[in-house]
Design a protein around this motif. Structure first.
Motif, PDB file in Angstrom:
ATOM      1  N   GLN A   1      13.763  -2.417  31.287  1.00  0.00           N
ATOM      2  CA  GLN A   1      13.611  -1.139  30.622  1.00  0.00           C
ATOM      3  C   GLN A   1      12.297  -1.105  29.852  1.00  0.00           C
ATOM      4  OE1 GLN A   1      14.617   1.794  30.086  1.00  0.00           O
ATOM      5  NE2 GLN A   1      16.569   1.939  31.171  1.00  0.00           N
ATOM      6  N   VAL A   2      11.737   0.078  29.733  1.00  0.00           N
ATOM      7  CA  VAL A   2      10.567   0.272  28.892  1.00  0.00           C
ATOM      8  C   VAL A   2      11.034   0.299  27.450  1.00  0.00           C
ATOM      9  CG1 VAL A   2       8.691   1.815  28.262  1.00  0.00           C
ATOM     10  CG2 VAL A   2       9.302   1.481  30.668  1.00  0.00           C
ATOM     11  N   GLN A   3      10.446  -0.553  26.639  1.00  0.00           N
ATOM     12  CA  GLN A   3      10.856  -0.680  25.253  1.00  0.00           C
ATOM     13  C   GLN A   3       9.644  -0.560  24.340  1.00  0.00           C
ATOM     14  OE1 GLN A   3      12.687  -4.440  24.196  1.00  0.00           O
ATOM     15  NE2 GLN A   3      13.937  -3.457  22.620  1.00  0.00           N
ATOM     16  N   LEU A   4       9.787   0.230  23.305  1.00  0.00           N
ATOM     17  CA  LEU A   4       8.784   0.356  22.265  1.00  0.00           C
ATOM     18  C   LEU A   4       9.434  -0.062  20.951  1.00  0.00           C
ATOM     19  CD1 LEU A   4       8.028   2.575  24.547  1.00  0.00           C
ATOM     20  CD2 LEU A   4       6.563   3.532  22.770  1.00  0.00           C
ATOM     21  N   VAL A   5       8.866  -1.056  20.303  1.00  0.00           N
ATOM     22  CA  VAL A   5       9.431  -1.632  19.092  1.00  0.00           C
ATOM     23  C   VAL A   5       8.523  -1.294  17.925  1.00  0.00           C
ATOM     24  CG1 VAL A   5      10.217  -3.715  17.940  1.00  0.00           C
ATOM     25  CG2 VAL A   5      10.488  -3.492  20.419  1.00  0.00           C
ATOM     26  N   GLU A   6       9.062  -0.554  16.969  1.00  0.00           N
ATOM     27  CA  GLU A   6       8.290  -0.053  15.845  1.00  0.00           C
ATOM     28  C   GLU A   6       8.604  -0.831  14.576  1.00  0.00           C
ATOM     29  OE1 GLU A   6       8.267   4.654  16.996  1.00  0.00           O
ATOM     30  OE2 GLU A   6      10.163   3.644  16.547  1.00  0.00           O
ATOM     31  N   SER A   7       7.636  -0.854  13.676  1.00  0.00           N
ATOM     32  CA  SER A   7       7.824  -1.450  12.369  1.00  0.00           C
ATOM     33  C   SER A   7       6.813  -0.856  11.407  1.00  0.00           C
ATOM     34  CB  SER A   7       7.687  -2.975  12.414  1.00  0.00           C
ATOM     35  OG  SER A   7       6.385  -3.354  12.829  1.00  0.00           O
ATOM     36  N   GLY A   8       7.026  -1.071  10.125  1.00  0.00           N
ATOM     37  CA  GLY A   8       6.052  -0.705   9.115  1.00  0.00           C
ATOM     38  C   GLY A   8       6.398   0.479   8.240  1.00  0.00           C
ATOM     39  N   GLY A   9       7.463   1.194   8.564  1.00  0.00           N
ATOM     40  CA  GLY A   9       7.847   2.313   7.729  1.00  0.00           C
ATOM     41  C   GLY A   9       8.397   1.853   6.396  1.00  0.00           C
ATOM     42  N   GLY A  10       8.520   2.795   5.487  1.00  0.00           N
ATOM     43  CA  GLY A  10       9.044   2.468   4.176  1.00  0.00           C
ATOM     44  C   GLY A  10       8.738   3.526   3.160  1.00  0.00           C
ATOM     45  N   LEU A  11       8.889   3.145   1.916  1.00  0.00           N
ATOM     46  CA  LEU A  11       8.665   4.023   0.774  1.00  0.00           C
ATOM     47  C   LEU A  11       7.345   3.672   0.115  1.00  0.00           C
ATOM     48  CD1 LEU A  11       9.739   6.163  -1.269  1.00  0.00           C
ATOM     49  CD2 LEU A  11      10.825   4.252  -2.474  1.00  0.00           C
ATOM     50  N   VAL A  12       6.527   4.680  -0.136  1.00  0.00           N
ATOM     51  CA  VAL A  12       5.228   4.461  -0.750  1.00  0.00           C
ATOM     52  C   VAL A  12       4.940   5.596  -1.722  1.00  0.00           C
ATOM     53  CG1 VAL A  12       3.936   5.680   1.056  1.00  0.00           C
ATOM     54  CG2 VAL A  12       2.815   3.865  -0.270  1.00  0.00           C
ATOM     55  N   GLN A  13       4.152   5.310  -2.735  1.00  0.00           N
ATOM     56  CA  GLN A  13       3.764   6.324  -3.701  1.00  0.00           C
ATOM     57  C   GLN A  13       2.629   7.190  -3.175  1.00  0.00           C
ATOM     58  OE1 GLN A  13       2.847   4.487  -7.459  1.00  0.00           O
ATOM     59  NE2 GLN A  13       4.864   3.560  -7.672  1.00  0.00           N
ATOM     60  N   VAL A  14       2.518   8.372  -3.743  1.00  0.00           N
ATOM     61  CA  VAL A  14       1.410   9.262  -3.402  1.00  0.00           C
ATOM     62  C   VAL A  14       0.081   8.526  -3.577  1.00  0.00           C
ATOM     63  CG1 VAL A  14       0.165  11.341  -4.099  1.00  0.00           C
ATOM     64  CG2 VAL A  14       2.656  11.363  -3.949  1.00  0.00           C
ATOM     65  N   GLY A  15      -0.786   8.663  -2.581  1.00  0.00           N
ATOM     66  CA  GLY A  15      -2.077   8.001  -2.611  1.00  0.00           C
ATOM     67  C   GLY A  15      -2.084   6.606  -2.039  1.00  0.00           C
ATOM     68  N   GLY A  16      -0.924   6.089  -1.724  1.00  0.00           N
ATOM     69  CA  GLY A  16      -0.819   4.752  -1.176  1.00  0.00           C
ATOM     70  C   GLY A  16      -1.067   4.703   0.312  1.00  0.00           C
ATOM     71  N   SER A  17      -0.850   3.522   0.878  1.00  0.00           N
ATOM     72  CA  SER A  17      -1.124   3.282   2.287  1.00  0.00           C
ATOM     73  C   SER A  17       0.029   2.567   2.962  1.00  0.00           C
ATOM     74  CB  SER A  17      -2.386   2.430   2.452  1.00  0.00           C
ATOM     75  OG  SER A  17      -3.536   3.071   1.930  1.00  0.00           O
ATOM     76  N   LEU A  18       0.181   2.827   4.238  1.00  0.00           N
ATOM     77  CA  LEU A  18       1.110   2.113   5.094  1.00  0.00           C
ATOM     78  C   LEU A  18       0.464   1.925   6.453  1.00  0.00           C
ATOM     79  CD1 LEU A  18       4.597   3.803   4.520  1.00  0.00           C
ATOM     80  CD2 LEU A  18       3.972   1.465   3.903  1.00  0.00           C
ATOM     81  N   ARG A  19       0.881   0.887   7.157  1.00  0.00           N
ATOM     82  CA  ARG A  19       0.463   0.692   8.524  1.00  0.00           C
ATOM     83  C   ARG A  19       1.685   0.575   9.416  1.00  0.00           C
ATOM     84  NH1 ARG A  19      -2.665  -4.324  11.445  1.00  0.00           N
ATOM     85  NH2 ARG A  19      -0.655  -5.293  10.897  1.00  0.00           N
ATOM     86  N   LEU A  20       1.802   1.484  10.363  1.00  0.00           N
ATOM     87  CA  LEU A  20       2.870   1.447  11.340  1.00  0.00           C
ATOM     88  C   LEU A  20       2.417   0.674  12.575  1.00  0.00           C
ATOM     89  CD1 LEU A  20       4.128   5.149  11.226  1.00  0.00           C
ATOM     90  CD2 LEU A  20       4.735   3.225   9.737  1.00  0.00           C
ATOM     91  N   SER A  21       3.335  -0.072  13.158  1.00  0.00           N
ATOM     92  CA  SER A  21       3.055  -0.848  14.351  1.00  0.00           C
ATOM     93  C   SER A  21       4.037  -0.484  15.450  1.00  0.00           C
ATOM     94  CB  SER A  21       3.159  -2.349  14.073  1.00  0.00           C
ATOM     95  OG  SER A  21       2.254  -2.753  13.067  1.00  0.00           O
ATOM     96  N   CYS A  22       3.577  -0.560  16.684  1.00  0.00           N
ATOM     97  CA  CYS A  22       4.420  -0.297  17.839  1.00  0.00           C
ATOM     98  C   CYS A  22       3.999  -1.231  18.957  1.00  0.00           C
ATOM     99  CB  CYS A  22       4.290   1.161  18.268  1.00  0.00           C
ATOM    100  SG  CYS A  22       5.165   1.583  19.793  1.00  0.00           S
ATOM    101  N   ALA A  23       4.924  -2.066  19.396  1.00  0.00           N
ATOM    102  CA  ALA A  23       4.652  -3.022  20.461  1.00  0.00           C
ATOM    103  C   ALA A  23       5.441  -2.656  21.708  1.00  0.00           C
ATOM    104  CB  ALA A  23       5.011  -4.434  20.013  1.00  0.00           C
TER     105      ALA A  23
END
Length: 120
Positions: A1-23
């Motif tokens: 099967q074709v699988q996409l695995v995501e990570s990196g979401g969460g809670l962050v304050q205004v002005g902050g940063s996050l990095r999402l990943s997908c393998a």
């Protein structure tokens, strides 16, 4: 099967940063364009950013200058670096692998989605 695995979401304050990943698999990653979509409560799904297998990128106007999509060929992964986050960025973000023939999609695979919440 074709699988996409995501990570990196969460809670962050205004002005902050996050990095999402997908393998995904090497084969799918190599031949596919990749995209990030998001869907906020009560709103339609929105295209955030795309990157082709050749490295060309496009962004929604709402995220230009703040978000960066990139791909790592060694890890078969696509990333979404999100900076200067706003409450309006709060949504479920989904990774998408697709291939087009002209304007028509020949396949379209989705990850399960990851929640991003930006607190005021």
């Amino acid at each position: 099967q074709v699988q996409l695995v995501e990570s990196g979401g969460g809670l962050v304050q205004v002005g902050g940063s996050l990095r999402l990943s997908c393998a995904t698999s090497r084969f799918i990653f190599t031949i596919s364009a990749m995209a990030w979509y998001r869907q906020a409560p009560g709103k339609q799904r929105e295209l955030v950013a795309t990157v082709t297998s050749g490295g060309s990128t496009n962004y929604a106007d709402s995220v230009k200058g703040r978000f960066t999509i990139s791909r790592d060929n060694a890890k078969n992964s696509v990333y979404l670096q999100m900076n200067s986050l706003k409450p309006e960025d709060t949504a479920v973000y989904s990774c998408n692998a697709y291939r087009e023939n002209g304007s028509q999609r020949v396949y379209d695979y989705w990850g399960q989605g990851t929640q991003v919440t930006v607190s005021s």
